[in-house]
Design a protein around this motif. Structure first.
Motif, PDB file in Angstrom:
ATOM      1  N   PRO A  92       4.855  -3.819   7.525  1.00  0.00           N
ATOM      2  CA  PRO A  92       5.416  -2.691   6.778  1.00  0.00           C
ATOM      3  C   PRO A  92       4.376  -1.606   6.542  1.00  0.00           C
ATOM      4  CG  PRO A  92       4.900  -4.480   5.280  1.00  0.00           C
ATOM      5  CD  PRO A  92       4.655  -5.007   6.671  1.00  0.00           C
ATOM      6  N   VAL A  93       4.835  -0.429   6.206  1.00  0.00           N
ATOM      7  CA  VAL A  93       3.936   0.674   5.868  1.00  0.00           C
ATOM      8  C   VAL A  93       3.286   0.379   4.520  1.00  0.00           C
ATOM      9  CG1 VAL A  93       3.787   3.133   5.335  1.00  0.00           C
ATOM     10  CG2 VAL A  93       5.329   2.338   7.136  1.00  0.00           C
ATOM     11  N   GLY A  94       1.972   0.504   4.453  1.00  0.00           N
ATOM     12  CA  GLY A  94       1.271   0.227   3.204  1.00  0.00           C
ATOM     13  C   GLY A  94       1.474   1.349   2.198  1.00  0.00           C
ATOM     14  N   ARG A  95       1.663   0.980   0.935  1.00  0.00           N
ATOM     15  CA  ARG A  95       1.812   1.974  -0.116  1.00  0.00           C
ATOM     16  C   ARG A  95       0.443   2.464  -0.564  1.00  0.00           C
ATOM     17  NH1 ARG A  95       5.778   0.734  -4.906  1.00  0.00           N
ATOM     18  NH2 ARG A  95       5.216   2.911  -5.210  1.00  0.00           N
ATOM     19  N   ASP A  96       0.438   3.637  -1.178  1.00  0.00           N
ATOM     20  CA  ASP A  96      -0.803   4.226  -1.651  1.00  0.00           C
ATOM     21  C   ASP A  96      -1.141   3.641  -3.023  1.00  0.00           C
ATOM     22  OD1 ASP A  96      -3.017   5.741  -1.951  1.00  0.00           O
ATOM     23  OD2 ASP A  96      -1.964   7.593  -2.488  1.00  0.00           O
ATOM     24  N   GLN A  97      -1.569   2.381  -3.027  1.00  0.00           N
ATOM     25  CA  GLN A  97      -1.938   1.697  -4.250  1.00  0.00           C
ATOM     26  C   GLN A  97      -3.428   1.420  -4.265  1.00  0.00           C
ATOM     27  OE1 GLN A  97       1.107  -1.576  -3.793  1.00  0.00           O
ATOM     28  NE2 GLN A  97       1.412  -1.172  -5.972  1.00  0.00           N
ATOM     29  N   ARG A  98      -4.022   1.559  -5.425  1.00  0.00           N
ATOM     30  CA  ARG A  98      -5.447   1.302  -5.546  1.00  0.00           C
ATOM     31  C   ARG A  98      -5.706  -0.200  -5.500  1.00  0.00           C
ATOM     32  NH1 ARG A  98      -8.216   3.212 -10.993  1.00  0.00           N
ATOM     33  NH2 ARG A  98      -6.922   1.482 -11.747  1.00  0.00           N
ATOM     34  N   ALA A  99      -6.685  -0.604  -4.723  1.00  0.00           N
ATOM     35  CA  ALA A  99      -7.021  -2.019  -4.612  1.00  0.00           C
ATOM     36  C   ALA A  99      -7.561  -2.536  -5.942  1.00  0.00           C
ATOM     37  CB  ALA A  99      -8.057  -2.224  -3.514  1.00  0.00           C
ATOM     38  N   SER A 100      -7.217  -3.770  -6.281  1.00  0.00           N
ATOM     39  CA  SER A 100      -7.680  -4.373  -7.521  1.00  0.00           C
ATOM     40  C   SER A 100      -9.170  -4.690  -7.432  1.00  0.00           C
ATOM     41  CB  SER A 100      -6.911  -5.670  -7.805  1.00  0.00           C
ATOM     42  OG  SER A 100      -5.537  -5.412  -7.977  1.00  0.00           O
ATOM     43  N   THR A 101      -9.786  -4.845  -8.589  1.00  0.00           N
ATOM     44  CA  THR A 101     -11.202  -5.196  -8.604  1.00  0.00           C
ATOM     45  C   THR A 101     -11.375  -6.640  -8.146  1.00  0.00           C
ATOM     46  OG1 THR A 101     -11.130  -5.997 -10.892  1.00  0.00           O
ATOM     47  CG2 THR A 101     -11.565  -3.645 -10.558  1.00  0.00           C
TER      48      THR A 101
END
Length: 283
Positions: free
Chosen positions: A256-265
Motif C-alpha cells: 500500500p501507499v505509505g502515509r505521511d506519518q512521523r516514525a515513532s522513537t
C-alpha cells in the motif's frame, strides 16, 4: 490532465466534463461555473422546479452510493479480476476457535477449507517470529508446521541460515543471535487476509497476504524496525490429523501507499514490542 480525466472529474466531482449539475437560481455569484452567463428573471414556479430537481439528484446520488457499497457484485469486472471476496471469506464461522496447542503453536484446525486458511495464517506467524532465531525453538516450530519429510529436508538449511554469523551481524544481531545491549529484536508477521486458491479433501493451496515488522528497537540500533509487505503461498497436506506445510512460495506485495506519518522513537517502539502481544488467527 487528459480529456478522459476531465470527463471523469466532471462525472464525480462536478468538474468541466460533459455531465453537469446546475445550482438553483440565487446560489453562487456572477457567471455560471461552466462559463455561461447566469440567467435571471425566473418565476417562483421555475425556482421551485429547479429545487425539486436538485433534491431528486441528491436522492439518486445517495441511492447510487448505497448500491455501490452493497458488495458481492460479481459483474464489476468483465474478466473477473475485480470480483470482491465473498462475505464468507472473512466472516466468523460460528465454530469454536481451536483450543489446543502443539509446540506453542495453535493446533486442531478443522479438516476443511476454512481450517486450512486458519492453519496457514498461524503457521506464517510462527515461521516469521523471532523464535526462529533460537535453535531449540526453531526446531520445534519446523517440526510442528511442516510435514515430517519436509521438516527433515529443511531443518539443516534453516540451521545454516539462521545460525550464520554473517547473516546475524548483517541484521544487527550479535554472532550468537542475541540482540545487542539496550535493544529489542522485532520479527513479526501480521496477517491481513487469506484465500484458498485450491482445495481438495486432504490438500489445499492457501495464499496469505501480510505485513512484516523486522529490525531492532533501541537508541543504539543500527537496523531500526521497518515494515514490508509479502504474499506467501502455502501448499498444505492433511497429515496425522492436522494441516501441515508441504511447500511454500513468497512474493513481494501488494504494497500500500505509505502515509505521511512521523516514525515513532526507538523507546516507543521498544515499549510497544514488550506491551503488545500477538494474536491467534483462527476463524
Amino acid at each position: 490532465m487528459s480529456p478522459d480525466d476531465e470527463r471523469n472529474d466532471g462525472l464525480f466531482f462536478g468538474g468541466s466534463g460533459e455531465t453537469r449539475t446546475r445550482l438553483p437560481e440565487g446560489e453562487g455569484g456572477g457567471d455560471d461555473v461552466y462559463g455561461g452567463t447566469r440567467r435571471s428573471g425566473r418565476s417562483g414556479r421555475t425556482s421551485s422546479r429547479s429545487l425539486v430537481t436538485v433534491v431528486g439528484v441528491v436522492v439518486l446520488l445517495i441511492a447510487a452510493i448505497a448500491f455501490a457499497n452493497r458488495g458481492g457484485d460479481e459483474s464489476s469486472s468483465e474478466n473477473g479480476d475485480g470480483k470482491k471476496p465473498e462475505s464468507a471469506s472473512t466472516a466468523p464461522s460460528g465454530e469454536r476457535p481451536v483450543g489446543g496447542k502443539r509446540g506453542g503453536i495453535p493446533a486442531g484446525f478443522a479438516h476443511d477449507e476454512q481450517g486450512a486458511q486458519s492453519a496457514a495464517a498461524n503457521y506464517a506467524v510462527a515461521l516469521g517470529s523471532a523464535d526462529m532465531f533460537n535453535k531449540e525453538l526453531r526446531h520445534g516450530i519446523v517440526n510442528t508446521v511442516y510435514t515430517p519429510d519436509e521438516a527433515t529436508k529443511r531443518q539443516p538449511d534453516l540451521d545454516k541460515v539462521y545460525s550464520g554469523e554473517k547473516f546475524l551481524t548483517s541484521i544487527g544481531l550479535n554472532p550468537d543471535g542475541s540482540a545487542p545491549k539496550n535493544t529489542s529484536f522485532v520479527s513479526r508477521i501480521i496477517p491481513v487476509g487469506t484465500k484458498a486458491t485450491k482445495f481438495s479433501g486432504d490438500t489445499a493451496s492457501v495464499e496469505i497476504w501480510y505485513s512484516s515488522l523486522f529490525g531492532l528497537a533501541g537508541e543504539a540500533a543500527k537496523n531500526p524496525v521497518s515494515e514490508s509487505w509479502f504474499t506467501n503461498t502455502y501448499e498444505l497436506r492433511w497429515t496425522d490429523g492436522e494441516w501441515k506445510v508441504a511447500d511454500f512460495r513468497q512474493k513481494d506485495g501488494p504494497v500500500p501507499v505509505g502515509r505521511d506519518q512521523r516514525a515513532s522513537t526507538a523507546d516507543d517502539m521498544a515499549k510497544a514490542v514488550e506491551q503488545f502481544g500477538g494474536f491467534t488467527y483462527a476463524r
